[in-house]
Design a protein around this motif. Structure first.
Motif, mmCIF file in Angstrom:
data_model
loop_
_atom_site.group_PDB
_atom_site.id
_atom_site.type_symbol
_atom_site.label_atom_id
_atom_site.label_comp_id
_atom_site.label_asym_id
_atom_site.label_seq_id
_atom_site.Cartn_x
_atom_site.Cartn_y
_atom_site.Cartn_z
ATOM 1 N N PRO A 134 61.092 23.530 115.997
ATOM 2 C CA PRO A 134 61.213 22.115 116.384
ATOM 3 C C PRO A 134 60.175 21.265 115.678
ATOM 4 N N LEU A 135 60.463 20.000 115.607
ATOM 5 C CA LEU A 135 59.553 19.076 114.937
ATOM 6 C C LEU A 135 58.209 19.036 115.648
ATOM 7 N N PRO A 136 57.136 18.867 114.881
ATOM 8 C CA PRO A 136 55.822 18.808 115.517
ATOM 9 C C PRO A 136 55.716 17.610 116.463
ATOM 10 N N ASP A 137 54.807 17.739 117.413
ATOM 11 C CA ASP A 137 54.576 16.644 118.342
ATOM 12 C C ASP A 137 53.961 15.460 117.601
ATOM 13 N N PRO A 138 54.226 14.238 118.039
ATOM 14 C CA PRO A 138 53.645 13.076 117.364
ATOM 15 C C PRO A 138 52.132 13.104 117.479
ATOM 16 N N PRO A 139 51.395 12.897 116.361
ATOM 17 C CA PRO A 139 49.949 12.969 116.417
ATOM 18 C C PRO A 139 49.310 11.782 117.114
ATOM 19 N N ALA A 140 49.989 10.633 117.114
ATOM 20 C CA ALA A 140 49.435 9.435 117.743
ATOM 21 C C ALA A 140 50.602 8.507 118.077
ATOM 22 N N PRO A 141 50.397 7.584 119.040
ATOM 23 C CA PRO A 141 51.492 6.669 119.368
ATOM 24 C C PRO A 141 51.939 5.827 118.185
ATOM 25 N N LEU A 142 51.099 5.637 117.219
ATOM 26 C CA LEU A 142 51.463 4.792 116.088
ATOM 27 C C LEU A 142 52.521 5.439 115.192
ATOM 28 N N TRP A 143 52.552 6.754 115.097
ATOM 29 C CA TRP A 143 53.354 7.428 114.080
ATOM 30 C C TRP A 143 54.259 8.490 114.707
ATOM 31 N N ARG A 144 55.402 8.678 114.062
ATOM 32 C CA ARG A 144 56.249 9.832 114.328
ATOM 33 C C ARG A 144 56.158 10.753 113.123
ATOM 34 N N LEU A 145 55.900 12.009 113.378
ATOM 35 C CA LEU A 145 55.705 12.960 112.282
ATOM 36 C C LEU A 145 57.019 13.664 111.968
ATOM 37 N N LEU A 146 57.470 13.546 110.736
ATOM 38 C CA LEU A 146 58.710 14.166 110.279
ATOM 39 C C LEU A 146 58.393 15.163 109.175
ATOM 40 N N ARG A 147 59.333 16.065 108.989
ATOM 41 C CA ARG A 147 59.233 16.975 107.854
ATOM 42 C C ARG A 147 59.963 16.381 106.663
ATOM 43 N N GLY A 148 59.511 16.742 105.498
ATOM 44 C CA GLY A 148 60.162 16.286 104.280
ATOM 45 C C GLY A 148 59.823 17.225 103.140
ATOM 46 N N ARG A 149 60.388 16.900 101.992
ATOM 47 C CA ARG A 149 60.070 17.694 100.809
ATOM 48 C C ARG A 149 60.290 16.855 99.564
ATOM 49 N N VAL B 289 55.808 13.537 106.596
ATOM 50 C CA VAL B 289 56.168 12.123 106.542
ATOM 51 C C VAL B 289 55.807 11.492 107.884
ATOM 52 N N PHE B 290 54.916 10.497 107.856
ATOM 53 C CA PHE B 290 54.548 9.734 109.042
ATOM 54 C C PHE B 290 55.372 8.440 109.033
ATOM 55 N N ALA B 291 56.095 8.195 110.104
ATOM 56 C CA ALA B 291 56.984 7.030 110.189
ATOM 57 C C ALA B 291 56.520 6.115 111.317
ATOM 58 N N HIS B 292 56.413 4.814 110.995
ATOM 59 C CA HIS B 292 56.067 3.788 111.995
ATOM 60 C C HIS B 292 57.189 2.765 112.012
ATOM 61 N N SER B 293 57.768 2.569 113.195
ATOM 62 C CA SER B 293 58.916 1.662 113.324
ATOM 63 C C SER B 293 58.469 0.210 113.200
ATOM 64 N N LEU B 294 59.312 -0.576 112.515
ATOM 65 C CA LEU B 294 59.092 -2.005 112.348
ATOM 66 C C LEU B 294 60.266 -2.763 112.967
ATOM 67 N N GLY B 295 60.120 -4.064 113.040
ATOM 68 C CA GLY B 295 61.224 -4.879 113.547
ATOM 69 C C GLY B 295 60.856 -5.573 114.836
ATOM 70 N N PRO B 296 61.795 -6.257 115.393
ATOM 71 C CA PRO B 296 61.521 -6.999 116.639
ATOM 72 C C PRO B 296 61.237 -6.053 117.802
ATOM 73 N N GLY B 297 60.367 -6.477 118.673
ATOM 74 C CA GLY B 297 60.014 -5.693 119.842
ATOM 75 C C GLY B 297 58.853 -4.754 119.631
ATOM 76 N N VAL B 298 58.329 -4.680 118.410
ATOM 77 C CA VAL B 298 57.203 -3.801 118.117
ATOM 78 C C VAL B 298 55.917 -4.604 118.239
ATOM 79 N N ASP B 299 54.889 -3.983 118.813
ATOM 80 C CA ASP B 299 53.602 -4.632 118.991
ATOM 81 C C ASP B 299 53.015 -4.983 117.628
ATOM 82 N N PRO B 300 52.748 -6.239 117.352
ATOM 83 C CA PRO B 300 52.167 -6.604 116.055
ATOM 84 C C PRO B 300 50.805 -5.958 115.815
#
Length: 748
Positions: free
Chosen positions: A27-42, A52-63
């Protein structure tokens, strides 16, 4: 314009998300911090894994969170250090912000999967703390403070190294300690001065040192429930208790800095002064170390390998050793640890990473490296493809047969037992036997000739049938006339171990004659083995005769070849102990040659009883070994060592031979004639030690000496010399005595 728009994710050089949809995958690793979601890649180019660290953007996200994510991305891109999370690339779209780094696992998840236990666990933690303190010291020297150190800010790479991440709150020391946002709840890892300013601020790194103490406690005891739990050491190792107490001191000014703490913990006897840390630090600066230091390190490394963690050996040590051998910064001492570590690799990976380096090393001009490769051949021969051995390795190894260093020639001969099964039939039937025969017949060292004979016997199952019939029996027959006693014993053992290779006619005409000659060998061990081999071959002939004889054209079956006498030559006799490695300088200095100082006494032709009193006295054949040659062990010990060259007297000249051997080789005896009364001379005729080249006629190598006819044998060499000496003495006595006087008439 929408026709010309392109998807930025499609053109990104990295694949985002899991590499496949296998439901049984980890299974995917646990998120290291609330800011990022940790994904696998190559990486798309070579398939190398990445994180791959992913941070969501768009409306409703804390600036504010988005600002922190962008700040962390900027810091990670600008800070390049071996102990800080390695930045590879980044991508920002309308929906997400992607940060690509080296493949890592969050420390919190790593500890849950591999909790530290025992000495190996403490060494892994020590190596991680050393990496972490080095990164913090780098930040301090750069005038930066982390402000968010914890389990969620540390990551572990495949080799077990800890990497410092979570750089979103990194700030310069001049900016002071940032205040906590109202939305951030207090955490147990926060230093007490944040909630109680009366304690003072201390040095800029004081807060990071408090958080480091909390991290050490959580590594061994699990999540920290409250700050008061730090008063209990729990499972902390004794070597970490004093520095831990200083790190969690209530007074910020009493906490040590990362640099001084790192230096103190690396002193002899401290927690970081373990084998894993010393090995890792030496590998970091391996290329700039002194050659003598590198050699000492590599020689001391094999005993330590079992205590080092497996991921460290595979992902840190192995690449460094391969790099050192490829660049030439390591000598032959790097081969044992390299091959020992490479055993954990799968065969495809071994052939991809290790075999190309080994092939390149075989072409190296350094003798010590090539010698070590041959000595360790058994450890990696199973991983070498047959095509690679035949086309890329054997041509370089074959040069060792002609090397001037005896140790190289010795190991080259021995290596043929392992390399021959992987050679093509062309080399096994042509080049390989020719090279072995050259060593067996022309090498100046008796032990090397002995080993070449043993090698021929061991390779008999792998030689083509035509080559066996043409080469094997004549080569072993020639070895029975070798002046080096162990070589003659090796020939007997090889005959016995390969008895399935000979048809009954060949046994009767080409095998038994040289074996019968050894029944009067000066050494009892050779005689006993010869009698034993003769009995075995006679039983074979009797069995063939009882079965109705042998039809013309019958040949031994290939199935009988590997079963040679008593489990094959490998079980019957061991390699000769040559000692050439320690005697190379001595042998190269002109004392080479392992023939006895004097040839064994040669018996004269048989004489009638009437001539015996008048004949000059002859030396009777001695049953004891001559003092110039080392005696062989009596009894059954075919596996016993032959001793060392240091215990033997190395003559400076080859043995003499009789003039009868200068002409055409005599014909073998007919069945109606009695066997000769004496064996052929041990020197093998006029060629002696130096004339055993491969240019000899194999068809006459096993021929017996001419038998005496009814008119008596021709006079031998010794008799002719004595006769000539008597004639010269008689002429001298018949001539005038004293000087002639001037004017005196010469008397008739």
């Amino acid at each position: 314009m929408w026709l010309f728009s392109r998807d930025p994710v499609r053109d990104f050089p990295f694949e985002l998300g899991p590499p496949d949809a296998d439901p049984e995958a980890e299974p995917l690793p646990d998120p290291p911090a609330p800011l990022w979601r940790l994904l696998r890649g190559r990486r798309k180019a070579d398939g190398a894994p990445v994180s791959v660290f992913a941070h969501s953007l768009g409306p409703g996200v804390d600036p504010g969170a988005t600002a922190l994510a962008r700040a962390g991305l900027k810091r990670l891109r600008s800070l390049r250090h071996p102990n800080i999370l390695g930045y590879l690339d980044s991508l920002e779209t309308e929906q997400c912000l992607y940060l690509v780094t080296e493949a890592v696992t969050p420390l919190r998840r790593h500890l849950r999967l591999h909790p530290p236990s025992g000495d190996s666990g403490e060494q892994e933690v020590a190596w991680g703390l050393q990496r972490l303190l080095t990164a913090l010291a780098f930040l301090g020297v750069s005038g930066l403070v982390h402000h968010a150190l914890g389990l969620d800010a540390v990551f572990v790479d495949p080799g077990g190294e800890w990497k410092l991440g979570g750089l979103e709150r990194v700030a310069a020391t001049s900016e002071g300690t940032p205040t906590r946002a109202p939305s951030d709840p207090p955490r147990p890892q926060d230093p007490p001065e944040l909630s109680d300013p009366s304690r003072g601020k201390g040095d800029p790194w004081a807060g990071d040192m408090w958080r480091l103490g909390c991290l050490i406690w959580e590594v061994f005891n699990g999540p920290l429930p409250r700050p008061g739990a730090l008063r209990s050491f729990g499972k902390l190792p004794p070597g970490l208790i004093p520095p831990f107490s200083e790190l969690v001191a209530a007074d910020p000014g009493a906490r040590p800095g990362p640099g001084p703490l790192l230096e103190r913990l690396q002193r002899p006897g401290a927690f970081l002064a373990c084998a894993l840390v010393r090995t890792g630090l030496f590998l970091e600066h391996f290329q700039v170390r002194d050659p003598s230091e590198r050699r000492t390190f590599l020689q001391e490394l094999p005993p330590l390998l079992e205590s080092l963690p497996g991921p460290f050996r595979r992902h840190k040590l192995l690449p460094r050793l391969l790099e050192a051998l490829e660049l030439g910064s390591a000598d032959a001492s790097a081969l044992p640890p390299l091959l020992q570590v490479a055993k954990v690799l799968e065969p495809p990976e071994y052939q991809e990473r290790i075999v190309p380096i080994l092939v390149r090393l075989f072409s190296s001009p350094e003798r010590g490296l090539r010698l070590r490769l041959l000595q360790l051949l058994e450890e990696y021969i199973e991983f070498l493809p047959e095509a690679t051995v035949d086309s890329q390795i054997f041509p370089h190894v074959a040069h060792g047969f002609l090397d001037s260093n005896p140790a190289i020639r010795e190991q080259t001969v021995k290596s043929m037992v392992l390399l021959a099964p992987k050679l093509g039939e062309g080399r096994r039937g042509g080049e390989l036997p020719r090279l072995l025969l050259r060593v067996q017949g022309g090498d100046a060292l008796g032990p090397l000739r002995c080993n070449a004979t043993l090698c021929l016997g061991r390779l008999a199952p792998h030689l083509p049938a035509q080559t066996r019939r043409r080469v094997l029996a004549p080569a072993l027959a020639r070895a029975t006339r070798d002046p080096f006693p162990p070589a003659r014993a090796a020939a007997v053992a090889a005959f016995a171990a390969t008895h399935g290779c000979y048809a009954p006619p060949e046994v009767a005409t080409r095998v038994l004659p040289p074996l019968c000659a050894l029944t009067v060998d000066p050494h009892p061990g050779v005689r006993q083995q010869a009698f034993r081999a003769i009995r075995s071959f006679l039983e074979q002939l009797e069995a063939a005769a009882e079965a109705g004889g042998v039809q013309e054209g019958d040949t031994p079956s290939a199935a009988a070849v590997p079963g040679g006498g008593a489990g094959g030559l490998g079980a019957a006799v061991s390699w000769a102990v040559t000692g050439v490695t320690s005697l190379t300088a001595r042998l190269m200095g002109g004392e080479g040659g392992a023939a006895p100082a004097e040839p064994p006494p040669t018996q004269g032709p048989p004489q009638s009883p009437a001539e015996t009193p008048a004949a000059p006295p002859k030396e009777p054949p001695s049953e004891e070994p001559p003092p110039e040659e080392p005696p062989l062990e009596d009894g059954d010990g075919w596996d016993d060592d032959w001793g060392s060259l240091e215990d033997m007297e190395l003559p400076r000249s080859p043995p003499t031979s009789s003039p009868e051997d200068l002409g055409t080789p005599p014909q073998p005896p007919t069945p109606t004639e009695p066997p000769p009364s004496a064996p052929p001379p041990a020197g093998g005729g006029d060629e002696g030690e130096g004339g055993w080249g491969v240019g000899g006629e194999w068809g006459t190598e096993d021929a017996w000496e001419a038998l005496p006819s009814q008119h008596g044998p021709p006079p031998g060499r010794r008799q002719r010399e004595q006769q000539r000496r008597r004639e010269l003495e008689a002429k001298r006595r018949a001539g005038p005595r004293g000087p002639q006087k001037l004017g005196a008439r010469k008397l008739d």
